[in-house]
Motif scaffolding. Structure first.
Motif, PDB file in Angstrom:
ATOM      1  N   GLY A 110       0.819  -1.219   0.000  1.00  0.00           N
ATOM      2  CA  GLY A 110       0.000   0.000   0.000  1.00  0.00           C
ATOM      3  C   GLY A 110       0.855   1.272   0.000  1.00  0.00           C
ATOM      4  O   GLY A 110       0.579   2.218   0.735  1.00  0.00           O
ATOM      5  N   ILE A 111       1.894   1.285  -0.837  1.00  0.00           N
ATOM      6  CA  ILE A 111       2.815   2.431  -0.867  1.00  0.00           C
ATOM      7  C   ILE A 111       2.967   2.951  -2.305  1.00  0.00           C
ATOM      8  O   ILE A 111       2.514   2.308  -3.250  1.00  0.00           O
ATOM      9  N   THR A 112       3.627   4.109  -2.408  1.00  0.00           N
ATOM     10  CA  THR A 112       4.009   4.624  -3.730  1.00  0.00           C
ATOM     11  C   THR A 112       5.459   4.217  -4.009  1.00  0.00           C
ATOM     12  O   THR A 112       6.312   4.361  -3.137  1.00  0.00           O
ATOM     13  N   ILE A 113       5.712   3.714  -5.194  1.00  0.00           N
ATOM     14  CA  ILE A 113       7.083   3.332  -5.565  1.00  0.00           C
ATOM     15  C   ILE A 113       7.522   4.106  -6.801  1.00  0.00           C
ATOM     16  O   ILE A 113       6.837   4.096  -7.836  1.00  0.00           O
ATOM     17  N   VAL A 114       8.643   4.807  -6.673  1.00  0.00           N
ATOM     18  CA  VAL A 114       9.312   5.371  -7.854  1.00  0.00           C
ATOM     19  C   VAL A 114      10.324   4.305  -8.255  1.00  0.00           C
ATOM     20  O   VAL A 114      11.345   4.109  -7.588  1.00  0.00           O
ATOM     21  N   GLY A 115       9.993   3.590  -9.316  1.00  0.00           N
ATOM     22  CA  GLY A 115      10.696   2.340  -9.617  1.00  0.00           C
ATOM     23  C   GLY A 115      12.048   2.509 -10.279  1.00  0.00           C
ATOM     24  O   GLY A 115      12.374   1.787 -11.229  1.00  0.00           O
ATOM     25  N   GLY A 116      12.848   3.469  -9.795  1.00  0.00           N
ATOM     26  CA  GLY A 116      14.208   3.652 -10.320  1.00  0.00           C
ATOM     27  C   GLY A 116      14.157   3.842 -11.813  1.00  0.00           C
ATOM     28  O   GLY A 116      13.294   4.547 -12.330  1.00  0.00           O
ATOM     29  N   SER A 117      15.094   3.187 -12.526  1.00  0.00           N
ATOM     30  CA  SER A 117      14.919   3.104 -13.974  1.00  0.00           C
ATOM     31  C   SER A 117      15.456   1.773 -14.455  1.00  0.00           C
ATOM     32  O   SER A 117      16.293   1.146 -13.788  1.00  0.00           O
ATOM     33  N   TYR A 127      14.645   2.900 -24.207  1.00  0.00           N
ATOM     34  CA  TYR A 127      14.610   4.101 -23.372  1.00  0.00           C
ATOM     35  C   TYR A 127      15.099   3.737 -21.978  1.00  0.00           C
ATOM     36  O   TYR A 127      14.967   2.584 -21.541  1.00  0.00           O
ATOM     37  N   ASN A 128      15.637   4.726 -21.272  1.00  0.00           N
ATOM     38  CA  ASN A 128      16.018   4.582 -19.868  1.00  0.00           C
ATOM     39  C   ASN A 128      14.827   5.133 -19.080  1.00  0.00           C
ATOM     40  O   ASN A 128      14.626   6.341 -18.998  1.00  0.00           O
ATOM     41  N   THR A 129      14.022   4.231 -18.510  1.00  0.00           N
ATOM     42  CA  THR A 129      12.670   4.604 -18.076  1.00  0.00           C
ATOM     43  C   THR A 129      12.390   4.313 -16.608  1.00  0.00           C
ATOM     44  O   THR A 129      12.755   3.260 -16.092  1.00  0.00           O
ATOM     45  N   SER A 130      11.709   5.256 -15.973  1.00  0.00           N
ATOM     46  CA  SER A 130      11.276   5.098 -14.579  1.00  0.00           C
ATOM     47  C   SER A 130       9.755   4.987 -14.533  1.00  0.00           C
ATOM     48  O   SER A 130       9.055   5.835 -15.078  1.00  0.00           O
ATOM     49  N   LEU A 139       0.071   1.618 -12.491  1.00  0.00           N
ATOM     50  CA  LEU A 139       1.099   2.524 -13.020  1.00  0.00           C
ATOM     51  C   LEU A 139       0.535   3.949 -13.020  1.00  0.00           C
ATOM     52  O   LEU A 139      -0.524   4.200 -13.597  1.00  0.00           O
ATOM     53  N   LYS A 140       1.258   4.870 -12.369  1.00  0.00           N
ATOM     54  CA  LYS A 140       0.765   6.257 -12.316  1.00  0.00           C
ATOM     55  C   LYS A 140       1.471   7.146 -13.339  1.00  0.00           C
ATOM     56  O   LYS A 140       0.922   8.148 -13.772  1.00  0.00           O
ATOM     57  N   ALA A 141       2.729   6.812 -13.642  1.00  0.00           N
ATOM     58  CA  ALA A 141       3.484   7.647 -14.582  1.00  0.00           C
ATOM     59  C   ALA A 141       4.688   6.884 -15.083  1.00  0.00           C
ATOM     60  O   ALA A 141       5.148   5.924 -14.448  1.00  0.00           O
ATOM     61  N   LYS A 142       5.185   7.339 -16.216  1.00  0.00           N
ATOM     62  CA  LYS A 142       6.373   6.726 -16.806  1.00  0.00           C
ATOM     63  C   LYS A 142       7.272   7.867 -17.278  1.00  0.00           C
ATOM     64  O   LYS A 142       6.837   8.696 -18.068  1.00  0.00           O
ATOM     65  N   HIS A 143       8.501   7.953 -16.734  1.00  0.00           N
ATOM     66  CA  HIS A 143       9.428   9.013 -17.158  1.00  0.00           C
ATOM     67  C   HIS A 143      10.552   8.394 -17.968  1.00  0.00           C
ATOM     68  O   HIS A 143      11.259   7.509 -17.487  1.00  0.00           O
ATOM     69  N   ARG A 144      10.730   8.885 -19.178  1.00  0.00           N
ATOM     70  CA  ARG A 144      11.873   8.450 -19.989  1.00  0.00           C
ATOM     71  C   ARG A 144      12.965   9.510 -19.870  1.00  0.00           C
ATOM     72  O   ARG A 144      12.691  10.689 -20.124  1.00  0.00           O
ATOM     73  N   LYS A 145      14.167   9.066 -19.482  1.00  0.00           N
ATOM     74  CA  LYS A 145      15.286  10.006 -19.255  1.00  0.00           C
ATOM     75  C   LYS A 145      15.394  10.992 -20.412  1.00  0.00           C
ATOM     76  O   LYS A 145      15.492  10.585 -21.579  1.00  0.00           O
ATOM     77  N   ILE A 146      15.362  12.273 -20.059  1.00  0.00           N
ATOM     78  CA  ILE A 146      15.312  13.315 -21.087  1.00  0.00           C
ATOM     79  C   ILE A 146      16.717  13.674 -21.578  1.00  0.00           C
ATOM     80  O   ILE A 146      16.956  13.835 -22.774  1.00  0.00           O
ATOM     81  N   LYS A 170       9.444  14.419 -22.431  1.00  0.00           N
ATOM     82  CA  LYS A 170       8.430  15.054 -21.566  1.00  0.00           C
ATOM     83  C   LYS A 170       8.898  15.112 -20.117  1.00  0.00           C
ATOM     84  O   LYS A 170       9.482  14.150 -19.612  1.00  0.00           O
ATOM     85  N   PRO A 171       8.600  16.224 -19.415  1.00  0.00           N
ATOM     86  CA  PRO A 171       8.800  16.221 -17.965  1.00  0.00           C
ATOM     87  C   PRO A 171       7.732  15.334 -17.336  1.00  0.00           C
ATOM     88  O   PRO A 171       6.691  15.086 -17.955  1.00  0.00           O
ATOM     89  N   THR A 172       7.979  14.853 -16.129  1.00  0.00           N
ATOM     90  CA  THR A 172       6.992  13.959 -15.500  1.00  0.00           C
ATOM     91  C   THR A 172       6.670  14.440 -14.098  1.00  0.00           C
ATOM     92  O   THR A 172       7.533  14.494 -13.228  1.00  0.00           O
ATOM     93  N   ILE A 173       5.405  14.776 -13.905  1.00  0.00           N
ATOM     94  CA  ILE A 173       4.927  15.183 -12.580  1.00  0.00           C
ATOM     95  C   ILE A 173       3.810  14.222 -12.187  1.00  0.00           C
ATOM     96  O   ILE A 173       2.914  13.954 -12.987  1.00  0.00           O
ATOM     97  N   VAL A 174       3.914  13.697 -10.975  1.00  0.00           N
ATOM     98  CA  VAL A 174       2.941  12.687 -10.543  1.00  0.00           C
ATOM     99  C   VAL A 174       2.221  13.169  -9.299  1.00  0.00           C
ATOM    100  O   VAL A 174       2.863  13.582  -8.330  1.00  0.00           O
ATOM    101  N   ASP A 175       0.902  13.074  -9.305  1.00  0.00           N
ATOM    102  CA  ASP A 175       0.132  13.309  -8.084  1.00  0.00           C
ATOM    103  C   ASP A 175      -0.009  11.984  -7.363  1.00  0.00           C
ATOM    104  O   ASP A 175      -0.780  11.126  -7.775  1.00  0.00           O
TER     105      ASP A 175
END
Ligand SMILES: O=C(O)CCC(=O)C(=O)O
Length: 315
Positions: A110-117, A127-130, A139-146, A170-175
């Motif tokens: 029951g936590i939020t995980i920023v799954g590294g990349s 892509y180098n992706t988080s 899945l709440k968001a996907k950030h590809r290294k800019i 794209k920049p990535t902002i997650v609520d």
């Protein structure tokens, strides 16, 4: 989609290995939630990396972490020999063991995980992706290294990430769900910005995240010993102090036998640029408290946004 369960072979190894990870716990503020930074040892066995990450997430949660961050390239050695072989297609979630493990871990704790990349394959590109997962395992968001790390300093370091990866655009902002926690004092406190490693060198990205209401920027990273010793801490403290927000970084641990010598030093920095918690270069879990009221205090006492002379240098 959420993973139904962890494969039983993983579960078994997890229990056996979970006691071996050293843990640093720091609680300075009477804070509002805890963050866990899992500085992982990365091997050329993907399954072992998944097990190690799953254990480390569990250890962070057992110390109270509600937001857990993993390192850049934690399921794969940071080497061209492995990127394509280890890449997974996140559109095909059921065939992605990394996606499934992170989703299962976020949901079961029951936590939020920023799954590294990790290396992502999509439409014939890498892509180098988080990936960021919410407490429901979705899945709440996907950030590809800019900003890809291309460097050539004669006699020191040469690396050309753009030979292997395509850049995100794209920049990535997650609520995150932390935003809906009643104990927190306004709606955007759960908003986090994501960058990957070299992205930290670009202050404009961090400034954009602040302008859009982020209270913390998470940078999974894998700085090397050449630039890391000089700049890793400086960059984190600068981004935090410039924008008066929290910065959390998470690196793999150093593997002296690997071709890319990693600096380590996963760190949480507070909104006045102070280091709240940090590690050395060995495998570690750092757990520290975050008190977002420090942001308001800092911004009230030193209103950089009002002092800014955009008329002079942004015109
Ligand atoms: O910017 C740097 O000095 C290091 C960046 C890096 O290691 C990376 O982006 O993987």
């Amino acid at each position: 989609m959420m993973a139904s369960s962890t494969p039983s072979s993983l579960e078994h190894t997890m229990l056996a290995a979970s006691e071996q990870v050293p843990i640093i716990v720091v609680a300075i503020y009477c804070g509002q939630f805890k963050i866990g930074l899992c500085q992982l040892s990365v091997t050329s066995e993907k399954n072992q990396n998944l097990v190690c990450a799953r254990n480390s997430i569990k250890a962070a949660v057992e110390c109270g972490a509600r937001l857990v961050v993993l390192p850049e390239m934690w399921n794969c050695p940071y080497s061209n020999d492995y990127f394509a072989k280890f890449a997974e297609d996140f559109e095909n979630e059921d065939a992605s063991p990394t996606f499934s493990m992170l989703s299962e871990a976020a949901c079961s704790h029951g936590i939020t995980i920023v799954g590294g990349s990790v290396p992502e394959s999509s439409d014939g590109r890498l892509y180098n992706t988080s990936c960021v997962f919410g407490p429901d395992g979705k899945l709440k968001a996907k950030h590809r290294k800019i900003h890809l790390f291309d460097i050539e300093i004669p006699g020191d370091i040469t690396f050309k990430e753009s030979d292997f990866f395509a850049a995100g655009d794209k920049p990535t902002i997650v609520d995150t769900d932390l935003a809906t926690d009643k104990q927190l004092f306004n709606a955007d406190v759960g908003r986090i910005g994501i960058g990957i490693c070299h992205d930290i060198r670009f202050p404009e990205l961090a400034a954009l995240y602040r302008a859009k209401g982020a209270r913390i920027i998470c940078y999974p990273g894998a700085f090397n010993i050449s630039t890391g010793e000089l700049l890793w801490e400086v960059m984190q403290r600068a981004r935090a102090a410039d924008n008066q927000l929290f910065v959390a970084t998470c690196s793999p641990s150093r593997d002296s036998s690997g071709s890319y010598a990693i600096w380590g030093h996963s760190t949480l920095v507070g909104p006045s640029g102070e280091i709240i918690a940090t590690s050395g270069h060995e495998e570690t879990v750092v757990v520290a408290e975050i008190d977002y009221s420090k942001i308001e205090l800092q911004r009230k006492g030193l209103p950089l946004d009002k002092q800014k002379r955009a008329d002079i240098y942004l015109s």
